[in-house]
Scaffold this motif. Structure first.
Motif, PDB file in Angstrom:
ATOM      1  N   ASP A  16       0.833  -1.208   0.000  1.00 19.65           N
ATOM      2  CA  ASP A  16       0.000   0.000   0.000  1.00 19.65           C
ATOM      3  C   ASP A  16       0.862   1.251   0.000  1.00 19.65           C
ATOM      4  OD1 ASP A  16      -2.266  -1.532  -0.020  1.00 19.65           O
ATOM      5  OD2 ASP A  16      -2.771  -1.211   2.098  1.00 19.65           O
ATOM      6  N   GLY A  17       1.964   1.193   0.739  1.00 20.38           N
ATOM      7  CA  GLY A  17       2.859   2.345   0.790  1.00 20.38           C
ATOM      8  C   GLY A  17       3.492   2.648  -0.549  1.00 20.38           C
ATOM      9  N   LEU A  18       3.932   1.616  -1.263  1.00 19.69           N
ATOM     10  CA  LEU A  18       4.536   1.815  -2.581  1.00 19.69           C
ATOM     11  C   LEU A  18       3.528   2.381  -3.573  1.00 19.69           C
ATOM     12  CD1 LEU A  18       6.655  -1.461  -2.732  1.00 19.69           C
ATOM     13  CD2 LEU A  18       7.553   0.878  -2.627  1.00 19.69           C
ATOM     14  N   LYS A  19       2.304   1.871  -3.514  1.00 20.07           N
ATOM     15  CA  LYS A  19       1.272   2.390  -4.414  1.00 20.07           C
ATOM     16  C   LYS A  19       0.967   3.852  -4.121  1.00 20.07           C
ATOM     17  CE  LYS A  19      -0.932  -2.117  -5.204  1.00 20.07           C
ATOM     18  NZ  LYS A  19      -2.133  -2.961  -4.953  1.00 20.07           N
ATOM     19  N   ALA A  20       0.931   4.212  -2.843  1.00 17.35           N
ATOM     20  CA  ALA A  20       0.672   5.612  -2.473  1.00 17.35           C
ATOM     21  C   ALA A  20       1.800   6.521  -2.950  1.00 17.35           C
ATOM     22  CB  ALA A  20       0.500   5.728  -0.952  1.00 17.35           C
ATOM     23  N   LEU A  21       3.038   6.084  -2.786  1.00 19.78           N
ATOM     24  CA  LEU A  21       4.176   6.891  -3.238  1.00 19.78           C
ATOM     25  C   LEU A  21       4.136   7.085  -4.753  1.00 19.78           C
ATOM     26  CD1 LEU A  21       7.030   5.372  -1.027  1.00 19.78           C
ATOM     27  CD2 LEU A  21       6.125   7.696  -0.877  1.00 19.78           C
ATOM     28  N   ARG A  22       3.756   6.042  -5.473  1.00 18.42           N
ATOM     29  CA  ARG A  22       3.683   6.154  -6.936  1.00 18.42           C
ATOM     30  C   ARG A  22       2.554   7.068  -7.385  1.00 18.42           C
ATOM     31  NH1 ARG A  22       4.636  -0.358  -7.405  1.00 18.42           N
ATOM     32  NH2 ARG A  22       6.868  -0.265  -6.878  1.00 18.42           N
ATOM     33  N   ALA A  23       1.575   7.253  -6.495  1.00 18.34           N
ATOM     34  CA  ALA A  23       0.480   8.187  -6.786  1.00 18.34           C
ATOM     35  C   ALA A  23       0.819   9.604  -6.332  1.00 18.34           C
ATOM     36  CB  ALA A  23      -0.804   7.715  -6.105  1.00 18.34           C
ATOM     37  N   GLY A  24       2.055   9.803  -5.879  1.00 18.98           N
ATOM     38  CA  GLY A  24       2.499  11.134  -5.486  1.00 18.98           C
ATOM     39  C   GLY A  24       2.128  11.525  -4.074  1.00 18.98           C
ATOM     40  N   LYS A  25       1.740  10.548  -3.246  1.00 22.01           N
ATOM     41  CA  LYS A  25       1.338  10.849  -1.869  1.00 22.01           C
ATOM     42  C   LYS A  25       2.496  10.615  -0.900  1.00 22.01           C
ATOM     43  CE  LYS A  25      -3.433   9.330  -2.746  1.00 22.01           C
ATOM     44  NZ  LYS A  25      -4.475   8.335  -2.378  1.00 22.01           N
ATOM     45  N   ALA A  26       2.507  11.383   0.182  1.00 18.41           N
ATOM     46  CA  ALA A  26       3.447  11.129   1.279  1.00 18.41           C
ATOM     47  C   ALA A  26       2.880  10.008   2.143  1.00 18.41           C
ATOM     48  CB  ALA A  26       3.645  12.385   2.111  1.00 18.41           C
ATOM     49  N   VAL A  27       3.766   9.221   2.785  1.00 13.66           N
ATOM     50  CA  VAL A  27       3.300   8.104   3.606  1.00 13.66           C
ATOM     51  C   VAL A  27       3.978   8.129   4.971  1.00 13.66           C
ATOM     52  CG1 VAL A  27       2.882   6.649   1.583  1.00 13.66           C
ATOM     53  CG2 VAL A  27       5.073   6.479   2.783  1.00 13.66           C
ATOM     54  N   ALA A  28       3.316   7.490   5.928  1.00 12.35           N
ATOM     55  CA  ALA A  28       3.885   7.257   7.254  1.00 12.35           C
ATOM     56  C   ALA A  28       3.677   5.778   7.563  1.00 12.35           C
ATOM     57  CB  ALA A  28       3.207   8.132   8.302  1.00 12.35           C
ATOM     58  N   TYR A  29       4.758   4.999   7.543  1.00 14.05           N
ATOM     59  CA  TYR A  29       4.653   3.553   7.716  1.00 14.05           C
ATOM     60  C   TYR A  29       4.420   3.209   9.185  1.00 14.05           C
ATOM     61  CZ  TYR A  29       5.893  -1.396   7.789  1.00 14.05           C
ATOM     62  OH  TYR A  29       5.886  -2.758   7.978  1.00 14.05           O
ATOM     63  N   SER A  30       3.415   2.373   9.433  1.00 16.90           N
ATOM     64  CA  SER A  30       3.120   1.867  10.772  1.00 16.90           C
ATOM     65  C   SER A  30       3.399   0.377  10.769  1.00 16.90           C
ATOM     66  CB  SER A  30       1.645   2.152  11.129  1.00 16.90           C
ATOM     67  OG  SER A  30       1.372   1.778  12.452  1.00 16.90           O
ATOM     68  N   GLY A  31       4.314  -0.078  11.613  1.00 16.29           N
ATOM     69  CA  GLY A  31       4.895  -1.387  11.434  1.00 16.29           C
ATOM     70  C   GLY A  31       4.164  -2.559  12.044  1.00 16.29           C
ATOM     71  N   ALA A  32       4.602  -3.756  11.621  1.00 16.29           N
ATOM     72  CA  ALA A  32       4.097  -5.004  12.177  1.00 16.29           C
ATOM     73  C   ALA A  32       4.760  -5.310  13.511  1.00 16.29           C
ATOM     74  CB  ALA A  32       4.350  -6.149  11.208  1.00 16.29           C
ATOM     75  N   GLY A  33       6.040  -4.933  13.654  1.00 20.48           N
ATOM     76  CA  GLY A  33       6.746  -5.147  14.912  1.00 20.48           C
ATOM     77  C   GLY A  33       6.415  -4.099  15.942  1.00 20.48           C
ATOM     78  N   SER A  34       6.111  -2.896  15.499  1.00 18.32           N
ATOM     79  CA  SER A  34       5.737  -1.796  16.380  1.00 18.32           C
ATOM     80  C   SER A  34       5.190  -0.658  15.527  1.00 18.32           C
ATOM     81  CB  SER A  34       6.949  -1.291  17.169  1.00 18.32           C
ATOM     82  OG  SER A  34       6.621  -0.140  17.913  1.00 18.32           O
ATOM     83  N   GLN A  35       4.212   0.044  16.065  1.00 19.77           N
ATOM     84  CA  GLN A  35       3.695   1.231  15.377  1.00 19.77           C
ATOM     85  C   GLN A  35       4.530   2.425  15.841  1.00 19.77           C
ATOM     86  OE1 GLN A  35      -0.553   0.944  16.300  1.00 19.77           O
ATOM     87  NE2 GLN A  35      -0.845  -0.267  14.448  1.00 19.77           N
ATOM     88  N   PHE A  36       5.744   2.449  15.321  1.00 20.44           N
ATOM     89  CA  PHE A  36       6.798   3.293  15.861  1.00 20.44           C
ATOM     90  C   PHE A  36       6.931   4.631  15.148  1.00 20.44           C
ATOM     91  CE2 PHE A  36       8.463   0.441  12.598  1.00 20.44           C
ATOM     92  CZ  PHE A  36       9.000   1.333  11.699  1.00 20.44           C
ATOM     93  N   THR A  37       7.664   5.506  15.797  1.00 23.14           N
ATOM     94  CA  THR A  37       8.316   6.632  15.127  1.00 23.14           C
ATOM     95  C   THR A  37       9.793   6.568  15.514  1.00 23.14           C
ATOM     96  OG1 THR A  37       7.843   8.113  16.984  1.00 23.14           O
ATOM     97  CG2 THR A  37       6.286   8.116  15.152  1.00 23.14           C
ATOM     98  N   PHE A  38      10.635   7.210  14.716  1.00 15.63           N
ATOM     99  CA  PHE A  38      12.067   7.219  14.981  1.00 15.63           C
ATOM    100  C   PHE A  38      12.504   8.538  15.600  1.00 15.63           C
ATOM    101  CE2 PHE A  38      12.613   3.966  11.501  1.00 15.63           C
ATOM    102  CZ  PHE A  38      13.269   3.023  12.280  1.00 15.63           C
ATOM    103  N   THR A  39      13.512   8.467  16.464  1.00 20.29           N
ATOM    104  CA  THR A  39      14.247   9.666  16.846  1.00 20.29           C
ATOM    105  C   THR A  39      15.220   9.975  15.705  1.00 20.29           C
ATOM    106  OG1 THR A  39      16.102   8.506  17.886  1.00 20.29           O
ATOM    107  CG2 THR A  39      14.138   8.906  19.259  1.00 20.29           C
ATOM    108  N   PRO A  40      15.734  11.202  15.633  1.00 20.54           N
ATOM    109  CA  PRO A  40      16.698  11.518  14.573  1.00 20.54           C
ATOM    110  C   PRO A  40      17.961  10.663  14.629  1.00 20.54           C
ATOM    111  CG  PRO A  40      15.814  13.523  15.533  1.00 20.54           C
ATOM    112  CD  PRO A  40      15.329  12.396  16.394  1.00 20.54           C
ATOM    113  N   THR A  41      18.269  10.090  15.796  1.00 20.69           N
ATOM    114  CA  THR A  41      19.479   9.269  15.924  1.00 20.69           C
ATOM    115  C   THR A  41      19.219   7.795  15.635  1.00 20.69           C
ATOM    116  OG1 THR A  41      19.062   9.078  18.311  1.00 20.69           O
ATOM    117  CG2 THR A  41      20.554  10.818  17.580  1.00 20.69           C
ATOM    118  N   GLY A  42      17.973   7.430  15.248  1.00 18.49           N
ATOM    119  CA  GLY A  42      17.729   6.073  14.798  1.00 18.49           C
ATOM    120  C   GLY A  42      17.091   5.129  15.789  1.00 18.49           C
TER     121      GLY A  42
END
Length: 411
Positions: A361-387
């Motif tokens: 779904d994310g790849l299809k959205a990107l190809r349609a020119g949309k920005a995405v925010a991936y929500s994961g199977a292992g965790s619905q995470f966000t990253f700090t700038p340091t990873g």
């Protein structure tokens, strides 16, 4: 008689055709190159202390790539993801040798997996030097410290987070006096001070901290020193082989203090109970960062990876996310150059666009020119700038009659 014969018309045409073919060859080679698969290295412990986890992690990487290749046509207008697997043997020296092979022979564009923090720390200088993203599953705090040039990303909680959560679990169970018996590895050591600080902050008392080395011939002296003081709880950050040996000593000694260990040692896909038996394992508590099993992201992963319903597949789901995020970052950047697409990892994970719970779904959205925010199977995470990842949940389990029972969810 002349030494040179004039060319026949047929020969001249053949020569002209050959010349045109030579002129076209560089373009044909370029086209072939642009359609070549993008190789992703998977460095996992198929043997050694983390051997219980490596096969599942490798399989998750293959299933994620297969899903992306078949359902989304790969990335960048048809380039497939190719998975190259190496065994790090749960050992830094072996991990470095395997990494060199992935970088220099297989020519991978990124490396994922890395269950062991010690392995991750050993190979990190090699991947940074080559400008290759390193997506790790180890929790040792040092893995993401220093100047990583935006190339190192952790798909797991930090040891600091683990230590604090363990302290809250122990205190919540009513323990007021605790001791620590600690394996000396980067992951386990990173939990010690956070546990101590959090436990004391809640009014708890630390009776003792004892360290031991991997592969000792005996753990009796350390066990007797810690457990003879009768703490309410003993925090035992460890790996599967040493936890198995330590708990046998505790059982033989008749000690009754509650044991709290990390699930990667006290569960290990059921290997711990098989190692020590139900009697030794009975009543041992363990804590693990857990996936959001009711999310669409986890259900998609479980379905595609062949995971049984209601099973918490922890490390494989993290690797599924690692492959997914790489695919999205490559597509977002429009480039297979690691130094380019690494800059898009934060954009596809922390993006302000459409929430997506699977890579297709994310790849299809990107190809349609949309920005995405991936929500994961292992965790619905966000990253700090340091990873490092934020927002991970932890499951608190107790072994009863040889079965792991989830008794609490902590943050």
């Amino acid at each position: 008689m002349s030494r040179f014969q004039p060319l026949s018309r047929r020969a001249a045409l053949a020569l002209a055709a050959g010349s045109l073919a030579l002129l076209a060859a560089p373009h044909a080679a370029l086209a072939q190159s642009s359609a070549e698969p993008i190789r992703i290295g998977v460095l996992v412990p198929l043997s050694g202390g983390g051997g219980a986890y490596g096969a599942g992690m490798a399989d998750a990487a293959k299933k994620a790539a297969e899903y992306i290749n078949t359902e989304a046509g790969g990335v960048l207008n048809g380039r497939k993801l190719e998975i190259v697997i190496e065994d790090d043997e749960s050992n830094p020296t072996a991990g470095v040798a395997a990494t060199r092979k992935l970088l220099e022979v297989s020519k991978v564009s990124a490396i994922v997996g890395l269950w062991s923090s010690a392995v991750a720390m050993a190979v990190k200088p090699l991947t940074i030097e080559k400008g290759i993203p390193l997506l790790v599953t180890g929790s040792g705090d040092e893995v993401t410290q220093g100047d990583n040039k935006g190339l190192v990303w952790r798909f797991q909680a930090t040891g600091r987070d683990w230590g604090q959560v363990f302290a809250r679990a122990v205190a919540k169970d009513g323990a007021r006096k605790a001791s620590l018996l600690v394996l000396q590895t980067p992951f386990t050591l990173s939990m010690v001070q956070p546990f101590v600080n959090e436990f004391k902050k809640g009014g708890g008392e630390i009776l003792d901290i004892v360290y031991y080395n991997p592969n000792q011939p005996s753990y009796r002296a350390e066990v007797e020193k810690v457990f003879a003081k009768n703490p309410d709880a003993v925090f035992l950050p460890s790996y599967l082989p040493d936890l198995s040996a330590v708990t046998r000593e505790v059982y033989r000694g008749g000690f009754t203090s509650r044991i709290y260990a990390n699930s990667s040692a006290a569960d290990a896909e059921g290997a711990f109970v098989k190692n020590v038996g139900k009697a030794v394992a009975e009543g041992i508590h363990h804590v693990q960062s857990i996936p959001p099993k009711d999310s669409t992201a986890y259900k998609t992963f479980a379905s595609r990876a062949g995971i049984a319903p209601n099973t918490l597949s922890i490390f494989p789901s993290n690797v599924w996310d690692e492959i997914s995020v790489l695919a999205l970052a490559i597509e977002k950047s429009g480039s297979a150059d690691p130094k380019v697409f690494a800059k898009s990892i934060l954009q596809v994970a922390n993006g302000v666009g459409t929430k997506v719970e699977n890579p297709v779904d994310g790849l299809k959205a990107l190809r349609a020119g949309k920005a995405v925010a991936y929500s994961g199977a292992g965790s619905q995470f966000t990253f700090t700038p340091t990873g490092d990842q934020l927002n991970r949940e932890f499951g608190h389990f107790v072994i009863r009659n040889g079965v792991n029972e989830l008794v609490d969810v902590l943050k």
